[in-house]
Design a protein around this motif. Structure first.
Motif, PDB file in Angstrom:
ATOM      1  N   TYR A   8       0.833  -1.196   0.000  1.00 51.78           N
ATOM      2  CA  TYR A   8       0.000   0.000   0.000  1.00 51.78           C
ATOM      3  C   TYR A   8       0.874   1.255   0.000  1.00 51.78           C
ATOM      4  CZ  TYR A   8      -3.716  -3.161   1.621  1.00 51.78           C
ATOM      5  OH  TYR A   8      -4.621  -4.181   1.748  1.00 51.78           O
ATOM      6  N   GLY A   9       0.477   2.220  -0.786  1.00 53.03           N
ATOM      7  CA  GLY A   9       1.069   3.550  -0.671  1.00 53.03           C
ATOM      8  C   GLY A   9       2.155   3.829  -1.675  1.00 53.03           C
ATOM      9  N   PHE A  10       3.178   4.549  -1.197  1.00 51.03           N
ATOM     10  CA  PHE A  10       4.246   5.053  -2.055  1.00 51.03           C
ATOM     11  C   PHE A  10       5.181   3.907  -2.441  1.00 51.03           C
ATOM     12  CE2 PHE A  10       8.443   7.554  -1.878  1.00 51.03           C
ATOM     13  CZ  PHE A  10       8.473   7.657  -3.252  1.00 51.03           C
ATOM     14  N   ALA A  58      11.887   4.482   8.000  1.00 50.91           N
ATOM     15  CA  ALA A  58      11.042   5.088   9.031  1.00 50.91           C
ATOM     16  C   ALA A  58       9.579   5.192   8.603  1.00 50.91           C
ATOM     17  CB  ALA A  58      11.579   6.468   9.383  1.00 50.91           C
ATOM     18  N   ASN A  59       9.344   5.273   7.316  1.00 50.86           N
ATOM     19  CA  ASN A  59       7.965   5.462   6.853  1.00 50.86           C
ATOM     20  C   ASN A  59       7.309   4.153   6.405  1.00 50.86           C
ATOM     21  OD1 ASN A  59       9.783   5.400   4.695  1.00 50.86           O
ATOM     22  ND2 ASN A  59       8.340   6.413   3.337  1.00 50.86           N
ATOM     23  N   ARG A  61       5.627   0.501   7.472  1.00 45.78           N
ATOM     24  CA  ARG A  61       5.043  -0.273   8.571  1.00 45.78           C
ATOM     25  C   ARG A  61       4.500  -1.583   8.006  1.00 45.78           C
ATOM     26  NH1 ARG A  61       1.696   4.142  12.020  1.00 45.78           N
ATOM     27  NH2 ARG A  61       1.347   2.339  13.378  1.00 45.78           N
ATOM     28  N   PHE A  89       2.857  -1.113   4.404  1.00 44.82           N
ATOM     29  CA  PHE A  89       2.449   0.270   4.148  1.00 44.82           C
ATOM     30  C   PHE A  89       3.688   1.142   3.974  1.00 44.82           C
ATOM     31  CE2 PHE A  89      -1.128  -1.503   6.424  1.00 44.82           C
ATOM     32  CZ  PHE A  89      -2.246  -0.889   5.869  1.00 44.82           C
ATOM     33  N   VAL A  90       3.706   1.935   2.923  1.00 41.70           N
ATOM     34  CA  VAL A  90       4.750   2.951   2.777  1.00 41.70           C
ATOM     35  C   VAL A  90       4.049   4.303   2.860  1.00 41.70           C
ATOM     36  CG1 VAL A  90       6.648   3.818   1.392  1.00 41.70           C
ATOM     37  CG2 VAL A  90       6.059   1.390   1.315  1.00 41.70           C
ATOM     38  N   LEU A  91       4.282   4.966   3.979  1.00 38.18           N
ATOM     39  CA  LEU A  91       3.553   6.199   4.255  1.00 38.18           C
ATOM     40  C   LEU A  91       4.297   7.413   3.720  1.00 38.18           C
ATOM     41  CD1 LEU A  91       3.252   4.387   7.255  1.00 38.18           C
ATOM     42  CD2 LEU A  91       1.365   5.985   7.211  1.00 38.18           C
ATOM     43  N   SER A  92       3.553   8.489   3.581  1.00 39.96           N
ATOM     44  CA  SER A  92       4.183   9.777   3.277  1.00 39.96           C
ATOM     45  C   SER A  92       3.610  10.810   4.222  1.00 39.96           C
ATOM     46  CB  SER A  92       3.972  10.151   1.819  1.00 39.96           C
ATOM     47  OG  SER A  92       2.681   9.826   1.393  1.00 39.96           O
ATOM     48  N   ALA A  93       4.356  11.901   4.398  1.00 43.17           N
ATOM     49  CA  ALA A  93       3.979  12.916   5.381  1.00 43.17           C
ATOM     50  C   ALA A  93       2.617  13.506   5.046  1.00 43.17           C
ATOM     51  CB  ALA A  93       5.030  14.010   5.428  1.00 43.17           C
ATOM     52  N   THR A  94       1.938  14.013   6.074  1.00 46.10           N
ATOM     53  CA  THR A  94       0.566  14.465   5.857  1.00 46.10           C
ATOM     54  C   THR A  94       0.411  15.967   5.776  1.00 46.10           C
ATOM     55  OG1 THR A  94       0.187  14.430   8.218  1.00 46.10           O
ATOM     56  CG2 THR A  94      -0.515  12.513   6.976  1.00 46.10           C
TER      57      THR A  94
END
Lengths: 97, 858
Positions: A8-10, A58-59, A61, A89-94
C-alpha cells in the motif's frame, strides 16, 4: 504456507501489482519475506522498504495479520487454512506548519 | 406589515476553521440562516473567547464572491494576470474529468500527483493525504512552508519536546522571553485560549519580555519590548547562554545529568565515545572514576565537566564542550550583530536565571516536581531565516540549560503526552527513547517524526526531503525541484496538482517564479474563492466551508491547550452547503470509488485514523463520510460517543493529569544539548548531493549552535538600506480572509494592518510622512510593491514591517483586490536554494529593500 502480501502507498511505482502470493515450504520471517518480494520486484523495492543497514525505513510499517510487527525477524504466523496475510504500508507525510 | 415569526431558533456547537487553532463555536441559526457566531464557553480550548476572525465567519459564509458551482477554464494560457475564462460545468463532468486524469497518472506513475494544502484546511488535508497515500504519491506541499510555517522550530519541537509546537506554562510561568512570536495576541496555536491565559499570567505577575524588530500585536502587550535586528535572535541567545554559563554559572546540573545528553562523552571526532560491546554512549562516573554506558545500573554521578581518557581517546562530556564553545560569544560580541545593548543582554539573562529558581520544587497531584518558571518562545519570526537550524538550537538551549523543559512553570510541548480518555484510553501517546537514550515523539502529526532521522537517499520526492530528512514538515525546496526535477535526480515531473485551499502563489515567495513552476501543471482546486492560485486551475470545485461541512475531529496534537483539560470538538455543518458547494472529504470518497481504490484507501484510513475494532473500515462495503466520522469518534471515545452524541453535545473533555503536562521528570527520554548526529548526517547529505551533481552548503549540520549571517545581512546594494520583515495579524489569517468585509473594516481601523510600519527617524530621513504612499523594492527580486507608510517609534530603525498577506489582485475577490488592502510581502522574496536553511529547508522571510516616497501619491 501461502503468504498474501499487500503493498500500500508510495510503492506503486516499484511494484507492478499491489498484491502478490508467495508460497513457502517453511516458516519464514518478515525479513525473509521482504527478501523474496525484492527478488521479484528488484532492488528498487528493497531500497524503498529497507535502509542500507537492513532496517525498515522510518515510513514503512508492516502488519502480519492484524498486528504490526516490531521486528523484521518476527515469524510469519500461519493465519488460517495454511495462509497468512501481510500488509506493507509505505507512508508519506501528511501536513506542514 | 406582518411580523415574521421565527420558526427555528437554534444554537449549534461546532468549531472555527479560519486559522489553525480550533476554537469552539456556538452558532445561532434562525430560520435556516446563520445570524451570529459566539465562542463556546464549555470548551477547554478557547473557553468562550473568539478572535475577530471567529466572529466574522458569517461574512465568509455568505460572501457573494464564493465559488458556488464547478468551473472549467476556457483559456489555455496561464499566468498571474491571465483570466482563466471560467465556464460552469456539472459536477458529473468535473468528476469524470478528474477521475479520468487521476486514473491515467496512477497507471503511468502516481508520483506525478501533488497535493497542496494549507493549515487552515487542516481537517481536510490529512484526510486528503490518506487519499494520496493510497493513490501512491509521496508528494505534498503546504504553502505554509513560506511565510506561515515554523519549519525548523517543529524539528526542535520533536527533538526536545516530543511535540509539534510549544507554549509557556500559563499556570506557573513567571518569566516569558518571547523571540518574535504572536503568543498572547491573535495567532499561533490555541490562539484565543492562550491569549486569555497569557493575560491572566501577567496579572498574577509573569513578566513578558518581547524581543522583536517590531512592536507587534504580541509585543505591545508585553512588559518590555527590546528591538532586535532581524535574523540575529540566535546571536542574542548565544550571548545569553554565555552569560548563564560563564558569568553567572547558572545551570540545572541535576536536569542536565538525568534528562539530557549533557554527560555523554564526546571524542576528538565530535562523536559519542561508545562502549565496545553494546555500542552505547558512555558517561563518566566521577565517584567510581570510570566510564560507563549511560544506561548502566548503579551510576553514582555523571560528570559534566573535565577530560578523561576512555577507550584510548580523550573524551569530554558534551556539556563541557558546549560551555567551552560558548566562551567567545559575549554580550559585547552580540551587541553590534543584534543591536541589543550588551547591558540589556546581561540584565535579561540575570532576570531569566534568577526566575528559573533552579533547585526549587512544587507538589502537583501529589508528585514532587521541579519548578522552573521560565520559558523561551520563538516561531516564524526568529527562525524564518537562512540560519534557522542554528538559531533554533541556541534558543532551545536556554530552556534546556536551566531545566525548564516540560516541568511546572517552564516550556511545555503541545501536547507531548496523552493518556487518553478515561473510558477508552484513546487517543494516547508517550515520548519514547531510542538506543542512544534520545527522545522520540510518541505522536507526530506528519505521520513519522524527524527523529530518528530517515536514511539519506537520492531524492524520490519533489521536495528534496529524501535527501534531507531533517525537514520536519513542508519543504521550501519544492518549487526549486519542481522547476527542474532532472537536476535533482527526480525521474518524473509533477503533472497534476490536487489543490485544497492554499493560495501558494501569494504565500511562499516571488509570485512570478511560483507561477512559472505551476503553469504547466493540470490543477484541480477545491476552493472557497477564485483567488490568485486558481488562476492556474483547470477545474475549480466549490468547496464547503467549515460552517457547511463535517470533519473527523478538527482537533489535533497542538490544538489543545497545554494545561487544564483535554477537549475534542465536533466540526459540523450549521447550514446545508449553499448552492452546489460540497465537502472535500465527500468528494474524495466518491473519487475513491471511481478509481477503484477502496481497499487501499480504507487500509490507510484504518492506519492513519488509528481506528480500533470494531470501528475499522471493511473494504467489503462502502461507508459514507458521516459513517467514517462516526467510526472515528466511537473508536476514540467509546460506543456512547458517536457522531450523533457529538452533534448534540459539541465536545468531550476531561482533566489533564500532571504526568501528562509535566512529563519530563518522569520520562527516561533524554533531550540533546549536543546534536551529535547532525554532523554525520550532514556529511551523508553532502556526499549524496554531490553524487546527484548538486552543491549544497551542509555546514550548518553541526552539533553546537552558532550565529551566521543570512542573505539579508550580506546582500547589499546602493540604497538598499532597510530590512523588510513580515508579521501576522490578529484580524487576518494568511491570505485567506482579506475578502471578509468585517475583517476589512477592522483592518482599516488599524493603520498598520494595510500599511508599512517604518521608524519615525528613518521616515524623516527619507522625507516620508505618516500616510504617504511608499515604494519598496527588493534587492533580491527587483520587484517593487506599494503601500502607505505607518510611521511609528515601534519598529527598529533599520526595519520595515509588513503585516499579513494582502495585496490581492484576483478580479474575483472584489473587496480584497482593491488598492490599499495590504501588501503581498512575497514579491520581495526570491525562490532558490540560496534562500533556504538547508538542514530544515526553511525559506528565509527577510530581505534588504530600498524604500522611497512614491512619485504618485494616490
Amino acid at each position: 504456507m501461502k503468504v498474501n502480501v499487500h503493498f500500500y502507498g508510495f510503492v506503486r511505482d516499484v511494484v507492478d501489482t499491489s498484491r502478490i502470493a508467495i508460497e513457502t515450504s517453511q516458516d519464514i520471517s518478515v525479513r525473509e519475506l521482504l527478501d523474496l518480494a525484492a527478488k521479484r520486484f528488484g532492488e528498487a523495492l528493497r531500497e524503498r522498504l529497507l535502509s542500507g543497514s537492513g532496517e525498515l525505513q522510518a515510513n514503512v510499517r508492516v502488519f502480519v495479520g492484524e498486528h504490526e510487527t516490531a521486528s523484521l525477524e518476527a515469524p510469519i504466523i500461519d493465519g488460517q487454512n495454511g495462509s497468512a496475510e501481510v500488509k506493507v504500508f509505505v507512508l508519506s507525510a501528511t501536513a506542514g506548519g | 406589515m406582518q411580523a415574521t415569526m421565527a420558526q427555528e431558533d437554534v444554537w449549534i456547537p461546532t468549531t472555527c476553521g479560519l486559522c489553525y487553532s480550533v476554537c469552539a463555536l456556538k452558532v445561532h441559526r434562525v430560520n435556516g440562516t446563520v445570524v451570529k457566531i459566539e465562542g463556546n464557553p464549555d470548551s477547554a480550548t478557547n473557553r468562550g473567547r473568539l478572535c475577530p476572525r471567529g466572529v466574522s465567519g458569517i461574512m465568509s459564509l455568505y460572501d457573494p464572491n464564493r465559488v458556488n458551482v464547478p468551473l472549467k477554464r476556457t483559456n489555455p494560457q496561464k499566468g498571474l494576470d491571465i483570466d482563466p475564462g471560467w465556464t460552469e460545468i456539472t459536477w458529473e463532468e468535473a468528476l469524470d474529468t478528474i477521475a479520468e486524469r487521476l486514473k491515467k497518472i496512477r497507471q503511468e506513475d502516481p508520483r506525478k500527483l501533488l497535493l497542496t494544502g494549507t493549515v487552515t484546511t487542516q481537517d481536510e488535508v490529512p484526510f486528503s493525504r490518506i487519499f494520496t497515500m493510497a493513490y501512491g504519491t509521496p508528494n505534498g506541499w503546504n504553502s505554509g512552508a513560506g511565510n506561515h510555517c515554523g519549519t525548523a522550530e517543529h524539528l526542535f519541537g520533536a527533538l526536545l519536546h516530543a511535540s509539534w509546537a510549544k507554549q509557556p506554562d500559563p499556570d506557573y510561568c513567571r518569566y516569558l522571553l518571547n523571540f518574535g512570536t504572536s503568543i498572547g495576541s491573535g495567532s499561533y496555536y490555541c490562539v484565543t485560549g492562550m491569549a486569555q491565559r497569557i493575560a491572566d499570567a501577567r496579572l498574577r505577575g509573569m513578566k513578558h519580555v518581547a524581543i522583536d524588530p517590531f512592536l507587534s500585536p504580541s509585543a505591545e502587550k508585553a512588559d518590555e519590548w527590546i528591538p532586535i535586528l532581524p535574523g540575529t535572535d540566535g546571536a542574542a541567545a548565544m550571548a545569553m547562554l554565555h552569560v548563564l554559563l560563564h558569568e553567572l554559572n547558572v545551570y540545572d546540573s541535576e536536569y542536565l545529568k538525568h534528562h539530557t545528553n549533557a554527560p555523554y562523552l564526546i571524542g576528538d571526532d565530535g562523536l559519542y565515545v561508545r562502549d565496545t560491546k553494546e555500542k552505547l554512549p558512555l558517561v563518566w562516573d566521577p565517584i567510581d572514576s570510570g566510564a560507563k554506558s549511560f544506561r548502566a545500573p548503579g551510576i553514582k554521578d555523571f560528570a559534566l565537566e573535565g577530560a578523561y581518557s576512555v577507550e584510548g581517546v580523550c573524551a569530554r562530556p558534551a556539556f563541557a564542550l558546549l560551555k567551552e564553545h560558548l566562551k567567545p560569544f559575549t554580550p559585547e560580541w552580540a551587541e553590534p550583530i543584534t543591536t541589543m545593548p550588551a547591558a540589556t543582554i546581561r540584565r535579561i539573562s540575570k532576570e531569566f536565571a534568577d526566575e528559573a529558581r533552579i533547585g526549587s520544587t512544587i507538589v502537583l497531584d501529589g508528585k514532587v516536581l521541579p519548578y522552573r518558571p521560565v520559558a523561551v518562545m520563538y516561531f516564524k519570526g526568529a527562525q524564518g531565516h537562512k540560519n534557522a537550524l542554528l538559531t533554533c538550537m541556541a534558543l532551545e538551549l536556554l530552556t534546556e540549560i536551566v531545566g525548564a523543559s516540560n516541568v511546572p512553570g517552564g516550556l511545555l510541548g503541545m501536547n507531548s503526552r496523552s493518556l487518553g480518555h478515561p473510558e477508552t484510553g484513546q487517543p494516547s501517546w508517550t515520548p519514547k527513547s531510542d538506543r542512544d537514550g534520545l527522545m522520540i515523539p510518541g505522536h507526530w502529526p506528519n505521520v513519522f517524526p524527524p527523529y530518528p532521522p530517515k536514511e539519506v537517499k537520492a531524492t524520490e520526492t519533489i521536495d528534496l526531503k529524501g535527501l534531507i530528512p531533517t525537514c520536519p514538515g513542508s519543504s521550501g525546496a519544492l518549487p526549486v525541484v519542481m522547476a527542474d526535477p532532472q537536476r535533482f535526480g527526480v525521474p518524473y515531473q509533477i503533472e497534476m496538482n490536487f489543490h485544497i485551499g492554499s493560495n501558494y502563489v501569494m504565500t511562499f515567495a516571488d509570485p512570478k517564479a511560483i507561477a512559472e513552476v505551476f503553469k504547466n501543471v493540470f490543477q484541480v482546486s477545491f476552493s472557497l474563492f477564485l483567488d490568485e492560485a486558481t488562476y492556474f486551475s483547470d477545474i475549480v470545485m466549490p468547496a464547503a466551508s467549515y460552517l457547511e461541512r463535517l470533519s473527523h475531529t478538527a482537533d489535533w496534537m497542538s490544538s489543545n491547550a497545554p494545561v487544564g483539560e483535554w477537549c475534542y470538538h465536533i466540526r459540523q455543518p450549521v447550514v446545508k452547503p449553499i448552492a452546489q458547494r460540497r465537502s472535500v472529504c465527500e468528494i474524495l470518497l466518491e473519487l475513491v470509488e471511481r478509481l477503484e481504490m477502496r481497499e487501499e484507501f480504507y487500509a490507510f484510513g484504518n492506519l492513519v485514523l488509528e481506528l480500533k475494532e470494531p470501528y475499522r473500515l471493511d473494504s467489503a462495503r462502502h461507508y459514507s463520510w458521516e459513517e467514517i466520522v462516526d467510526h472515528r469518534y466511537r473508536s476514540l471515545f467509546g460506543a456512547e460517543h458517536g457522531l450523533e452524541w457529538f452533534k448534540q453535545n459539541g465536545l468531550i473533555k476531561w482533566p489533564k493529569k500532571a504526568e501528562e503536562v509535566y512529563w519530563k521528570p518522569l520520562s527516561e527520554a533524554r533531550a540533546p544539548i549536543y546534536f551529535e548526529w547532525f554532523k554525520s548526517l550532514g556529511d551523508r547529505v553532502k556526499t549524496n548531493a554531490q553524487e546527484i551533481g548538486i552543491k549544497l552548503d551542509t555546514s550548518a549540520f553541526q552539533p553546537l549552535p552558532e550565529w551566521r549571517p543570512c542573505r539579508a545581512h550580506t546582500e547589499n546594494g546602493a540604497g538598499y538600506d532597510l530590512y523588510a520583515i513580515y508579521y501576522k495579524l490578529p484580524m487576518q489569517t494568511f491570505s485567506g480572509t482579506y475578502n471578509n468585509p468585517w475583517l476589512d473594516e477592522a483592518s482599516q481601523i488599524n493603520r498598520f494592518a494595510y500599511g508599512v510600519a517604518i521608524n519615525a527617524a528613518t521616515a524623516q530621513s527619507k522625507d516620508i510622512r505618516d500616510g504617504d504612499w511608499i515604494e519598496i523594492t527588493s534587492v533580491s527580486t527587483g520587484n517593487t510593491i506599494r503601500g502607505r507608510a505607518a510611521v511609528t517609534e515601534g519598529v527598529h530603525p533599520e526595519v520595515i514591517a509588513i503585516a499579513g498577506c494582502g495585496g490581492h489582485w484576483s478580479k474575483y475577490l472584489t473587496n480584497a483586490s482593491q488598492e490599499g488592502k495590504g501588501l503581498c510581502f512575497e514579491w520581495l522574496m526570491p525562490v532558490g536554494l540560496d534562500n533556504l536553511d538547508i538542514p530544515s529547508l526553511t525559506q528565509d522571510q527577510c530581505v534588504k529593500v530600498q524604500v522611497a516616497k512614491a512619485r504618485v501619491q494616490a
